[in-house]
Design an enzyme around this catalytic site. Structure first.
Site, PDB file in Angstrom:
ATOM      1  N   ASP A 148       0.833  -1.190   0.000  1.00  0.00           N
ATOM      2  CA  ASP A 148       0.000   0.000   0.000  1.00  0.00           C
ATOM      3  C   ASP A 148       0.879   1.255   0.000  1.00  0.00           C
ATOM      4  O   ASP A 148       1.862   1.341   0.757  1.00  0.00           O
ATOM      5  CB  ASP A 148      -0.895  -0.028   1.251  1.00  0.00           C
ATOM      6  N   GLU A 166       1.713  -0.484  -5.022  1.00  0.00           N
ATOM      7  CA  GLU A 166       0.781   0.585  -5.353  1.00  0.00           C
ATOM      8  C   GLU A 166       1.672   1.813  -5.519  1.00  0.00           C
ATOM      9  O   GLU A 166       2.120   2.394  -4.519  1.00  0.00           O
ATOM     10  CB  GLU A 166      -0.247   0.803  -4.240  1.00  0.00           C
TER      11      GLU A 166
END
Length: 691
Positions: free
Chosen positions: A345, A381
């Site tokens: 993330d 990401e």
């Protein structure tokens, strides 16, 4: 002697069969106390000062502590926020290396290092003991019987098809999963769930965060929860809310059973920030252990944090001990829990240095040389919210990346926007403009239409606007840039024409996802038309809004499971869809990787790419090896039928239809090379060359 110096070599609580070694990093502490609790975590039995400090690691060995013991730390040092230090020994702190958690956080003002409500805010000091409401770490025995036949799937990148799911949300409403297992780790490997995953043809399940987490106080007060889990406090411990008893063993059992079925397990991991938030957040672990080491602090005023994540603070992986913790965590999940990969993330934050994102940052360098992590899948990401945070295509060759450029282009294209065929052509061939450098392969592009964050596929074609009122933020949260199309009516409708159009557009998006080169990612529930009622930010909806609705499973027309199964079978059949080499056009010897064709089956020229409002795109992917057929793909996003010719190739006399998204049942129509036919409005077609 009950207490001895022990070792600084391994951080955390390490049981060796006779006793337990405790070791905690803190560069700026003055004293560290180990606190032992009773089995319910309510009563503090002892405080033991760790007797040794080896450089910046405080450690001690207790020969009478065994697995099951609950513990926490109190760390002494200066409380000087203006200098970046926030020590407060009145606060029980969770071990950053905790392998198992007992109890959940019970919110109160005692969890804050300062006096809430004080005019001096965090410059004040709070002396209340918060131990009763804190989760405790548990000493564990890491041994586990994986069975002699446990074989990790080791799915090749070119064969990988990822299925993104939430542990609870995937099975909470699945009626063919035993009630006791719904919403748990065990539910993931229930026979009905494994059968469904196998039928879809997915190879890898990617789980939203399962690291130990905290529900934000503001959400609890609204009677909501941090459902998605992007609020980590424990990077080594499986979240206990998804287990009936021992979360660590429950998770490992699930991994073993999924592996037995040939399915890989990836984890979405959140190392970019923690649950402690900004300067007014609680003191639960890292902040009270060594705030100045764990977080990026503002260099001009270290009372405040550099926030690249939008969550109040950012973890500082440029610090060698913080980097060590993250690397130890990753290796732990691979070696002890046998996971097969990670999705990171806001990965840009992990690779930040003093001057912003750095492709040679300590974290990326450490990962590159680590022999354990060399065996697993790594997906970034590739953005965060800081300056220069958008880094799609900029990660090193070892990495794959979420490709939001694919998502945006395909959403715009199938929502009816014209003049996108050039952009769509690049996205269908693994986005070489973004990823073709440093010897990267096509798998670098992780293609997706929908993920947990945003509209589901059904909502993408049912809502023009977000409807996030249930989140309690006056519909201000969530993206306003969705490139969605409600097909003429906002929300559910009984209009048969609109229902049919929405289904058709869903099929088109799914078809493109599996026909595109790169690595496809499917959001759980999209195959059965799962809706979140227009909520495009269901992060706090631990209820029927956030859980997958399986009511359409098995319903003709509504359930696209068989269609997805057909698409994954096509992907396995045609090697060029899974090719890891970048495509070239017409070569000097006449061979080709890809040919872009006009509706007249002529190779496209510059003027053809600039056709005003063009919505028709056709191309042939050549065979990879002798004896393999080419595949001819037609995308027609126009609202009208478009006539076209099938390519003429001397070695292929016929083209057999293998896909028509307008057909409820795929028919193997065979047409001669050069034959005239037409693409129905808003359709995807595919043909295999035959002799």
């Amino acid at each position: 002697m009950r207490l001895s110096a022990g070792s600084a070599a391994r951080l955390g609580a390490s049981w060796d069969g006779r006793g337990t070694n405790f070791a905690l990093f803190s560069a700026n502490a003055e004293k560290v106390e180990l606190c032992l609790f009773d089995g319910q975590g309510r009563r503090e039995l002892e405080r033991i000062e760790l007797p040794e400090r080896s450089e910046d690691v405080w450690h001690g060995y207790l020969n009478d502590v065994s697995p099951g013991q609950l513990y926490g730390y109190r760390v002494h040092g200066p409380y000087a926020p203006e200098r970046g230090h926030r020590f407060n020994a009145n606060k029980l702190l969770l071990d950053p290396y905790a392998k198992r958690l007992a109890g959940r956080l019970v919110w109160s003002d005692a969890h804050f290092g300062y006096r809430t409500g004080s005019a001096r805010e965090d410059l004040s000091f709070d002396r209340r003991d918060n131990a009763r409401g804190m989760p405790k770490a548990v000493v564990v025995d890491e041994t586990f019987n994986w069975g002699r036949r446990e074989i990790r799937p080791n799915v090749a990148w070119e064969d990988t098809i990822i299925y993104e799911a939430h542990v609870k949300g995937l099975t909470q409403r699945r009626h063919d999963v035993s009630p006791g297992w719904r919403g748990t780790y065990g539910g993931l490997c229930a026979p009905a769930m494994i059968d469904h995953l196998k039928k879809l043809g997915v190879t890898t399940i990617e789980l939203l965060p399962i690291h130990g987490l905290i529900d934000d106080r503001v959400l609890v007060e609204r009677k909501l929860a941090n459902y998605w889990g992007y609020n980590t406090l424990a990077f080594f411990a499986p979240e206990p809310r998804y287990a009936q008893d021992n979360a660590l063993d429950a998770f490992r059992t699930t991994v073993a059973r999924l592996h037995d079925a040939g399915i890989e397990v990836m984890l979405d991991v959140v190392y970019n920030h923690t649950a402690e938030g900004n300067h007014l957040g609680p003191t639960l672990s890292f902040r009270g252990i060594d705030n100045a080491s764990y977080y990026w602090l503002n260099k001009d005023n270290p009372r405040y944090y550099d926030d690249f994540t939008g969550c109040g603070s950012s973890v500082n992986l440029s610090h060698p001990r913080v980097l060590q913790m993250v690397m130890d965590s990753l290796r732990y999940w691979v070696e002890v829990c046998h996971v097969d990969g990670f999705r990171f993330d806001l990965a840009t934050t992990l690779a930040r240095g003093p001057n912003g994102y750095d492709r040679n940052a300590a974290f990326l360098t450490a990962v590159r040389q680590d022999p354990v992590l060399a065996t697993v899948k790594l997906v970034a990401e590739p953005w965060d919210l800081g300056m220069g945070g958008y880094q799609v295509g900029a990660f090193p060759s070892q990495w794959s990346e979420w490709n939001d450029r694919y998502r945006s282009a395909m959403r715009r294209y199938w929502s009816g926007e014209g003049s996108l065929i050039g952009e769509v052509s690049r996205r269908m061939t693994a986005s070489s403009d973004l990823f073709r450098h440093d010897n990267r392969a096509t798998r670098a592009s992780v293609n997706h239409i929908t993920v947990h964050d945003g509209f589901t596929l059904a909502d993408l074609f049912s809502y023009n606007d977000k409807h996030n009122e249930a989140n309690g933020e006056d519909n201000r949260d969530g993206s306003n840039d969705n490139h969605s199309n409600n097909c003429g009516h906002e929300g559910p409708t009984s209009d048969a024409a609109i229902v049919a159009l929405r289904r058709q557009l869903r099929k088109n998006q799914l078809a493109c996802l599996f026909l595109a080169q790169g690595t496809p990612l499917l959001l759980a529930g999209d195959e059965v038309g799962n809706s979140q009622n227009g909520n495009n930010n269901a992060y706090c909806q631990d209820n029927e809004t956030g859980w997958v609705n399986w009511d359409n499973l098995g319903k003709q027309g509504d359930d696209l499971t068989d269609f997805v199964s057909h698409m994954t079978a096509l992907r396995r059949r045609f090697a060029q869809l899974r090719c890891q080499r970048w495509l070239s056009g017409r070569r000097k010897d006449g061979s080709y990787g890809v040919l872009w064709l006009t509706p007249a089956a002529e190779e496209m020229q510059e003027a053809d790419w600039n056709f005003p409002e063009g919505r028709f795109l056709a191309f042939v992917l050549g065979p990879m090896e002798q004896g393999q057929p080419p595949i001819f793909i037609v995308l027609n996003a126009a609202p009208e039928e478009i006539a076209f010719k099938l390519p003429e190739m001397p070695e292929y006399k016929n083209w057999q239809q293998v896909l028509n998204t307008t057909e409820a049942v795929q028919s193997p129509t065979r047409l001669a090379s050069g034959a005239a036919t037409s693409a129905p409005p808003r359709s995807v077609l595919a043909f295999a060359g035959t002799a």
